[in-house]
Design a protein around this motif. Structure first.
Motif, PDB file in Angstrom:
ATOM      1  N   GLY A  61       0.527  18.873   3.818  1.00  0.00           N
ATOM      2  CA  GLY A  61       0.734  19.425   5.152  1.00  0.00           C
ATOM      3  C   GLY A  61       0.295  18.470   6.245  1.00  0.00           C
ATOM      4  N   ALA A  62       0.231  17.185   5.923  1.00  0.00           N
ATOM      5  CA  ALA A  62      -0.226  16.167   6.865  1.00  0.00           C
ATOM      6  C   ALA A  62       0.704  16.060   8.065  1.00  0.00           C
ATOM      7  CB  ALA A  62      -0.319  14.809   6.168  1.00  0.00           C
ATOM      8  N   GLN A  63       0.128  15.586   9.168  1.00  0.00           N
ATOM      9  CA  GLN A  63       0.905  15.325  10.375  1.00  0.00           C
ATOM     10  C   GLN A  63       1.403  13.885  10.425  1.00  0.00           C
ATOM     11  OE1 GLN A  63      -0.625  16.919  14.140  1.00  0.00           O
ATOM     12  NE2 GLN A  63      -2.372  17.672  12.963  1.00  0.00           N
ATOM     13  N   VAL A  64       0.742  13.000   9.665  1.00  0.00           N
ATOM     14  CA  VAL A  64       1.074  11.576   9.695  1.00  0.00           C
ATOM     15  C   VAL A  64       0.862  10.951   8.322  1.00  0.00           C
ATOM     16  CG1 VAL A  64      -1.254  10.965  10.491  1.00  0.00           C
ATOM     17  CG2 VAL A  64       0.622   9.383  10.900  1.00  0.00           C
ATOM     18  N   GLU A  65       1.728   9.997   8.005  1.00  0.00           N
ATOM     19  CA  GLU A  65       1.587   9.168   6.808  1.00  0.00           C
ATOM     20  C   GLU A  65       1.977   7.755   7.211  1.00  0.00           C
ATOM     21  OE1 GLU A  65       3.141   8.841   2.166  1.00  0.00           O
ATOM     22  OE2 GLU A  65       3.543  10.652   3.326  1.00  0.00           O
ATOM     23  N   VAL A  66       1.210   6.782   6.743  1.00  0.00           N
ATOM     24  CA  VAL A  66       1.477   5.380   7.074  1.00  0.00           C
ATOM     25  C   VAL A  66       1.419   4.566   5.797  1.00  0.00           C
ATOM     26  CG1 VAL A  66       0.758   3.364   8.421  1.00  0.00           C
ATOM     27  CG2 VAL A  66       0.423   5.670   9.364  1.00  0.00           C
ATOM     28  N   GLU A  67       2.467   3.777   5.561  1.00  0.00           N
ATOM     29  CA  GLU A  67       2.430   2.825   4.450  1.00  0.00           C
ATOM     30  C   GLU A  67       2.517   1.419   5.027  1.00  0.00           C
ATOM     31  OE1 GLU A  67       5.792   3.671   1.884  1.00  0.00           O
ATOM     32  OE2 GLU A  67       7.019   2.256   2.985  1.00  0.00           O
ATOM     33  N   ARG A  85      -6.702   8.552  12.839  1.00  0.00           N
ATOM     34  CA  ARG A  85      -7.906   7.724  12.669  1.00  0.00           C
ATOM     35  C   ARG A  85      -8.311   7.675  11.196  1.00  0.00           C
ATOM     36  NH1 ARG A  85     -10.123   9.748  16.443  1.00  0.00           N
ATOM     37  NH2 ARG A  85      -9.556   8.184  17.964  1.00  0.00           N
ATOM     38  N   GLN A  86      -8.331   8.823  10.525  1.00  0.00           N
ATOM     39  CA  GLN A  86      -8.711   8.844   9.115  1.00  0.00           C
ATOM     40  C   GLN A  86      -7.677   8.117   8.262  1.00  0.00           C
ATOM     41  OE1 GLN A  86     -11.746  10.146   7.792  1.00  0.00           O
ATOM     42  NE2 GLN A  86     -10.986   8.761   6.198  1.00  0.00           N
ATOM     43  N   THR A  87      -6.408   8.259   8.594  1.00  0.00           N
ATOM     44  CA  THR A  87      -5.352   7.539   7.881  1.00  0.00           C
ATOM     45  C   THR A  87      -5.587   6.038   7.971  1.00  0.00           C
ATOM     46  OG1 THR A  87      -3.719   9.286   8.279  1.00  0.00           O
ATOM     47  CG2 THR A  87      -2.860   7.086   7.824  1.00  0.00           C
ATOM     48  N   MET A  88      -5.863   5.555   9.174  1.00  0.00           N
ATOM     49  CA  MET A  88      -6.076   4.124   9.365  1.00  0.00           C
ATOM     50  C   MET A  88      -7.361   3.659   8.680  1.00  0.00           C
ATOM     51  SD  MET A  88      -3.273   3.470  10.816  1.00  0.00           S
ATOM     52  CE  MET A  88      -3.464   1.720  11.190  1.00  0.00           C
ATOM     53  N   GLU A  89      -8.382   4.487   8.682  1.00  0.00           N
ATOM     54  CA  GLU A  89      -9.618   4.146   7.967  1.00  0.00           C
ATOM     55  C   GLU A  89      -9.367   4.094   6.462  1.00  0.00           C
ATOM     56  OE1 GLU A  89     -12.632   3.129   9.078  1.00  0.00           O
ATOM     57  OE2 GLU A  89     -11.789   3.148  11.107  1.00  0.00           O
ATOM     58  N   ASN A  90      -8.523   4.971   5.954  1.00  0.00           N
ATOM     59  CA  ASN A  90      -8.191   4.951   4.527  1.00  0.00           C
ATOM     60  C   ASN A  90      -7.433   3.679   4.164  1.00  0.00           C
ATOM     61  OD1 ASN A  90      -9.475   7.420   4.269  1.00  0.00           O
ATOM     62  ND2 ASN A  90      -7.589   8.613   4.207  1.00  0.00           N
ATOM     63  N   ILE A  91      -6.525   3.262   5.032  1.00  0.00           N
ATOM     64  CA  ILE A  91      -5.803   2.001   4.821  1.00  0.00           C
ATOM     65  C   ILE A  91      -6.788   0.839   4.847  1.00  0.00           C
ATOM     66  CG2 ILE A  91      -4.180   0.393   5.931  1.00  0.00           C
ATOM     67  CD1 ILE A  91      -2.599   2.972   6.796  1.00  0.00           C
ATOM     68  N   LEU A 135       0.842  -1.191   0.000  1.00  0.00           N
ATOM     69  CA  LEU A 135       0.000   0.000   0.000  1.00  0.00           C
ATOM     70  C   LEU A 135       0.876   1.240   0.000  1.00  0.00           C
ATOM     71  CD1 LEU A 135      -1.797  -2.316   1.298  1.00  0.00           C
ATOM     72  CD2 LEU A 135      -3.105  -0.437   2.275  1.00  0.00           C
ATOM     73  N   SER A 136       0.533   2.206  -0.832  1.00  0.00           N
ATOM     74  CA  SER A 136       1.226   3.492  -0.801  1.00  0.00           C
ATOM     75  C   SER A 136       0.942   4.177   0.528  1.00  0.00           C
ATOM     76  CB  SER A 136       0.746   4.389  -1.947  1.00  0.00           C
ATOM     77  OG  SER A 136       1.227   3.906  -3.171  1.00  0.00           O
ATOM     78  N   GLY A 137       1.765   5.142   0.871  1.00  0.00           N
ATOM     79  CA  GLY A 137       1.547   5.895   2.097  1.00  0.00           C
ATOM     80  C   GLY A 137       0.173   6.539   2.098  1.00  0.00           C
ATOM     81  N   ALA A 138      -0.545   6.365   3.201  1.00  0.00           N
ATOM     82  CA  ALA A 138      -1.886   6.936   3.350  1.00  0.00           C
ATOM     83  C   ALA A 138      -1.821   8.134   4.276  1.00  0.00           C
ATOM     84  CB  ALA A 138      -2.844   5.892   3.915  1.00  0.00           C
ATOM     85  N   LEU A 139      -2.657   9.115   3.974  1.00  0.00           N
ATOM     86  CA  LEU A 139      -2.787  10.326   4.788  1.00  0.00           C
ATOM     87  C   LEU A 139      -4.181  10.368   5.388  1.00  0.00           C
ATOM     88  CD1 LEU A 139      -1.317  12.902   2.226  1.00  0.00           C
ATOM     89  CD2 LEU A 139      -0.081  11.723   4.057  1.00  0.00           C
ATOM     90  N   GLY A 140      -4.418  11.352   6.212  1.00  0.00           N
ATOM     91  CA  GLY A 140      -5.715  11.527   6.839  1.00  0.00           C
ATOM     92  C   GLY A 140      -6.656  12.397   6.044  1.00  0.00           C
ATOM     93  N   ASN A 141      -6.687  12.197   4.733  1.00  0.00           N
ATOM     94  CA  ASN A 141      -7.603  12.971   3.887  1.00  0.00           C
ATOM     95  C   ASN A 141      -8.955  12.288   3.793  1.00  0.00           C
ATOM     96  OD1 ASN A 141      -5.899  11.084   2.271  1.00  0.00           O
ATOM     97  ND2 ASN A 141      -7.346  11.652   0.656  1.00  0.00           N
TER      98      ASN A 141
END
Length: 128
Positions: free
Chosen positions: A114-120, A51-57, A28-34
């Motif tokens: 300008g995200a505070q977090v990114e998770v791949e 939370r939104q980042t994890m929901e996007n993942i 998975l590409s890096g996800a943001l909280g968008n």
């Protein structure tokens, strides 16, 4: 290899795929909280963005017949490492405490939007 993008992701015309399947692994590409289908980050600070980042993942995984339990590795990027505890409060709730993915993390200056977090993440397409 299979390059995977939802209709929403394609509409955004981003310069990468949401995920790529190679053998038995979904990368998975890096996800943001968008908010899905937009380039707008959710309001509410680190916990809301996480939370939104994890929901996007989770949504990308589910669209590919997988769940959070299929993740075996995450890489976390935080714009401010002092918010590590805020991130972890949300992150751990998405996994069985006895099956936490391997993980690395680092501070990153200038995350997209300008995200505070990114998770791949990497997820296994095999049962187990």
């Amino acid at each position: 290899m299979e390059f995977i993008n939802s209709a929403e992701a394609k509409a955004l015309k981003l310069p990468f795929s949401q995920a790529v399947r190679v053998g038995d692994v979904l990368y998975l590409s890096g996800a943001l909280g968008n908010r899905p289908g937009t380039l707008d980050l959710v309001a509410g600070g680190m916990e809301a963005e996480t939370r939104q980042t994890m929901e996007n993942i989770k949504a990308v995984l589910e669209a590919n017949g997988l769940g959070m339990a299929d993740i075996f590795k995450c890489t976390v990027m935080l714009a401010d490492m002092s918010k590590w505890a805020e991130f972890n409060r949300v992150y751990v709730g998405y996994f069985d405490p006895d099956r936490l993915p391997a993980r690395s993390a680092f501070g990153a200056n200038g995350l997209a939007l300008g995200a505070q977090v990114e998770v791949e993440c990497c997820a296994s397409l095999r049962d187990g």
